[in-house]
Design a protein around this motif. Structure first.
Motif, mmCIF file in Angstrom:
data_model
loop_
_atom_site.group_PDB
_atom_site.id
_atom_site.type_symbol
_atom_site.label_atom_id
_atom_site.label_comp_id
_atom_site.label_asym_id
_atom_site.label_seq_id
_atom_site.Cartn_x
_atom_site.Cartn_y
_atom_site.Cartn_z
ATOM 1 N N TRP B 4 0.842 -1.318 0.055
ATOM 2 C CA TRP B 4 -0.111 -0.082 0.072
ATOM 3 C C TRP B 4 1.069 1.305 -0.046
ATOM 4 O O TRP B 4 0.791 2.198 -0.754
ATOM 5 C CB TRP B 4 -0.803 -0.016 1.149
ATOM 6 C CG TRP B 4 -2.058 1.069 1.126
ATOM 7 C CD1 TRP B 4 -3.232 0.671 0.802
ATOM 8 C CD2 TRP B 4 -1.997 2.328 1.463
ATOM 9 N NE1 TRP B 4 -3.952 1.900 0.925
ATOM 10 C CE2 TRP B 4 -3.109 2.754 1.419
ATOM 11 C CE3 TRP B 4 -1.019 3.105 2.069
ATOM 12 C CZ2 TRP B 4 -3.651 4.309 1.519
ATOM 13 C CZ3 TRP B 4 -1.097 4.480 2.227
ATOM 14 C CH2 TRP B 4 -2.604 5.098 2.017
ATOM 15 N N ALA B 5 1.926 1.329 0.821
ATOM 16 C CA ALA B 5 2.867 2.389 1.143
ATOM 17 C C ALA B 5 3.508 2.641 -0.226
ATOM 18 O O ALA B 5 3.608 4.093 -0.637
ATOM 19 C CB ALA B 5 3.755 2.133 2.164
ATOM 20 N N GLU B 8 0.865 3.993 -2.879
ATOM 21 C CA GLU B 8 0.527 5.393 -2.535
ATOM 22 C C GLU B 8 1.465 6.223 -3.237
ATOM 23 O O GLU B 8 1.414 7.459 -3.657
ATOM 24 C CB GLU B 8 0.441 5.659 -1.241
ATOM 25 C CG GLU B 8 -0.163 6.987 -1.039
ATOM 26 C CD GLU B 8 -0.183 7.563 0.591
ATOM 27 O OE1 GLU B 8 -0.894 8.300 1.001
ATOM 28 O OE2 GLU B 8 0.620 7.074 1.393
ATOM 29 N N ALA B 9 2.674 5.887 -3.059
ATOM 30 C CA ALA B 9 4.082 6.537 -3.550
ATOM 31 C C ALA B 9 3.691 6.820 -5.096
ATOM 32 O O ALA B 9 4.074 7.985 -5.638
ATOM 33 C CB ALA B 9 5.332 6.082 -3.384
ATOM 34 N N VAL B 10 3.426 5.806 -5.870
ATOM 35 C CA VAL B 10 3.148 6.192 -6.995
ATOM 36 C C VAL B 10 2.245 6.992 -7.457
ATOM 37 O O VAL B 10 2.400 7.963 -8.443
ATOM 38 C CB VAL B 10 3.185 4.621 -7.813
ATOM 39 C CG1 VAL B 10 2.588 4.642 -9.102
ATOM 40 C CG2 VAL B 10 4.036 3.684 -7.672
ATOM 41 N N VAL B 12 0.696 9.388 -5.511
ATOM 42 C CA VAL B 12 1.214 10.834 -5.318
ATOM 43 C C VAL B 12 2.124 11.392 -6.360
ATOM 44 O O VAL B 12 1.865 12.594 -6.548
ATOM 45 C CB VAL B 12 1.661 10.892 -3.952
ATOM 46 C CG1 VAL B 12 2.279 12.332 -3.547
ATOM 47 C CG2 VAL B 12 0.629 10.396 -2.868
ATOM 48 N N ILE B 54 -9.780 6.079 -2.646
ATOM 49 C CA ILE B 54 -9.528 7.108 -1.391
ATOM 50 C C ILE B 54 -9.219 8.763 -2.259
ATOM 51 O O ILE B 54 -9.998 9.499 -1.506
ATOM 52 C CB ILE B 54 -8.370 6.684 -0.689
ATOM 53 C CG1 ILE B 54 -8.705 5.479 0.054
ATOM 54 C CG2 ILE B 54 -7.992 7.607 0.598
ATOM 55 C CD1 ILE B 54 -7.293 4.950 0.698
ATOM 56 N N TYR B 55 -8.374 8.586 -3.092
ATOM 57 C CA TYR B 55 -8.051 10.032 -3.639
ATOM 58 C C TYR B 55 -9.456 10.486 -4.469
ATOM 59 O O TYR B 55 -9.471 11.572 -4.628
ATOM 60 C CB TYR B 55 -6.862 9.975 -4.410
ATOM 61 C CG TYR B 55 -5.458 10.066 -3.492
ATOM 62 C CD1 TYR B 55 -4.676 10.941 -3.519
ATOM 63 C CD2 TYR B 55 -5.430 8.803 -2.556
ATOM 64 C CE1 TYR B 55 -3.498 11.146 -2.902
ATOM 65 C CE2 TYR B 55 -4.278 9.136 -1.644
ATOM 66 C CZ TYR B 55 -3.405 10.120 -1.876
ATOM 67 O OH TYR B 55 -2.336 9.989 -1.123
#
Ligand SMILES: Nc1ncnc2c1ncn2[C@@H]1O[C@H](COP(=O)(O)OP(=O)(O)OP(=O)(O)O)[C@@H](O)[C@H]1O
Ligand SMILES: [Mg+2]
Ligand SMILES: [Zn+2]
Lengths: 240, 137
Positions: B4-5, B8-10, B12, B54-55
């Motif tokens: 997940w982390a 999310e980095a991708v 963002v 989420i986004y």
């Protein structure tokens, strides 16, 4: 493009204060100051984290008397709690083995750990820095812009000189300096304070050389009873 | 799910980059996933979709993210031997898991098959990397 760089600030966004315990020279007490400061603040009910950034020579876990730590996976990894402290160290991934690693790979590993660690809400995060101005020092500056520096020095000329060099770099790069903490002071040593006047940095106090400290390493309740911890509590009051 | 982390980095990074370049709609994102990190593509895709929700953004469709596994190349700094991670299959499950979290821990558990040193370089196929981002202005 390295995607990890974009989320490091997010992972740390609920951490109020990020404090690097550094000082340039090796063996001056950075790790014990970082770990004991975290313990002292946790004792006072603060939410505290401790990150051991000394990947090639981690030892914060020895001071805390713990190994076999496994982070939980939750949208990344969540640091396990040790004595009330959220604690992250590479020992969770190295199975007690040595990790010989070149600088560029240390850099990559630091970036990875910062990108996947979910610190959550903390009042203070202490970062135990390795000695020197190599990759870890530069990565900390590059990746954690909000980091404030607590510099440790001993009465030794050698330690003082190396600390001043680090201070010069940090000032040049506009990093925030909390102050200088003297460690391993002996009765006969000339006060370090006198030698710092021209540096324009707060002096946070002196911690005496404590002959009983070694016995308390790895035993947190005993560590918190030492003269070292007593003096550190006073010093910590000066910078929180 | 630690993927997940990274997912999310991708997302963002794509957002930040699109903003920089004034992109209004993303049409293609190429992500390379290094073999060494042993990321399960289905889990990673699931995480990407999850984060997209989420986004709640319309401008990036999870389908346009193209995941490609990159094979690894490891090279000894001492004797010069080159090999791939998959050449060595003796690692234990928890060792692989450590490498999955921090690929550089390969130096803890692997040695050069030529001379036995841990002093080798990860030349390619390490972890998650954004190769390119395309979109309409
Ligand atoms: N005030 C003190 N009195 C007695 N012993 C001390 C004191 N401060 C530190 N020590 C001891 O000195 C040794 C080195 O301390 P520590 O590991 O914290 O240093 P360090 O700066 O983190 O070293 P490194 O540069 O290797 O990371 C430890 O054994 C520690 O217990
Ligand atoms: Mg140390
Ligand atoms: Zn070799």
């Amino acid at each position: 493009m390295d995607p990890r760089l974009s989320v490091i600030d997010r992972r740390l966004e609920k951490v109020e204060n990020i404090i690097a315990v550094s000082g340039g020279k090796g063996g001056i007490g950075k790790s014990i100051v970082a770990a004991a400061s975290a313990l002292v603040l946790a004792e006072n009910g603060r939410r505290v984290g401790l990150l051991d950034l000394d990947f090639c020579g981690p030892c914060a876990h020895i001071i805390l008397g713990t190994d076999n730590l496994y982070p939980e996976e939750e949208k990344g990894i969540v640091p396990p709690k040790v004595n009330g402290i959220s604690f992250m160290s590479v020992i969770s991934f190295t199975a007690g083995c040595p990790w010989a690693l070149r600088g560029s790979e240390v850099s990559n590993a630091i970036t990875e750990l910062l990108a996947i660690t979910q610190w959550g809400m903390l009042d203070y995060l202490f970062v135990d820095m390795p000695p020197g101005l190599g990759d870890p020092a530069l990565d900390a500056i590059r990746l954690i812009k909000r980091m404030k520096y607590l510099l440790v020095a001993t009465p030794s000329k050698v330690a003082l000189d190396v600390m001043k060099k680090e201070l010069q770099v940090l000032k040049e790069l506009d990093m925030k300096i909390i102050g200088i903490l003297e460690n391993m002071k002996r009765k006969e040593s000339e006060p370090l304070r006198n030698k710092l006047e021209d540096l324009e940095v707060p002096f946070l106090g002196s911690l005496d050389y404590d002959a009983h400290l070694e016995e308390a390493i790895g035993n947190v309740p005993e560590l918190l009873k030492t003269g070292f911890a007593r003096q550190l509590r006073e010093a910590v009051e000066r910078f929180i | 799910m630690h993927e997940w982390a990274l997912a999310e980095a991708v997302i963002v990074t794509v957002h930040q980059e699109a903003e920089k370049q004034n992109i209004k709609q993303i049409t293609k994102v190429q992500v390379r996933i290094g073999e060494l990190q042993q990321i399960d593509l289905d889990i990673f895709k699931f995480a990407l979709e999850n984060i997209k929700e989420i986004y709640d953004d319309m401008f990036l469709d999870a389908d346009v993210i193209d995941l490609e596994v990159e094979s690894s190349a490891l090279k000894c700094k001492v004797c010069g031997k080159e090999w791939e991670f998959r050449d060595l299959s003796h690692l234990k499950e928890d060792e692989n898991e450590s490498i999955h979290f921090i690929p550089e821990t390969a130096h803890v558990f692997m040695r050069c098959p030529g001379c036995g040193t841990p002093d080798f370089e990860i030349i390619k196929g390490r972890g998650v990397w954004i190769q390119s981002i395309e979109g309409v202005l």
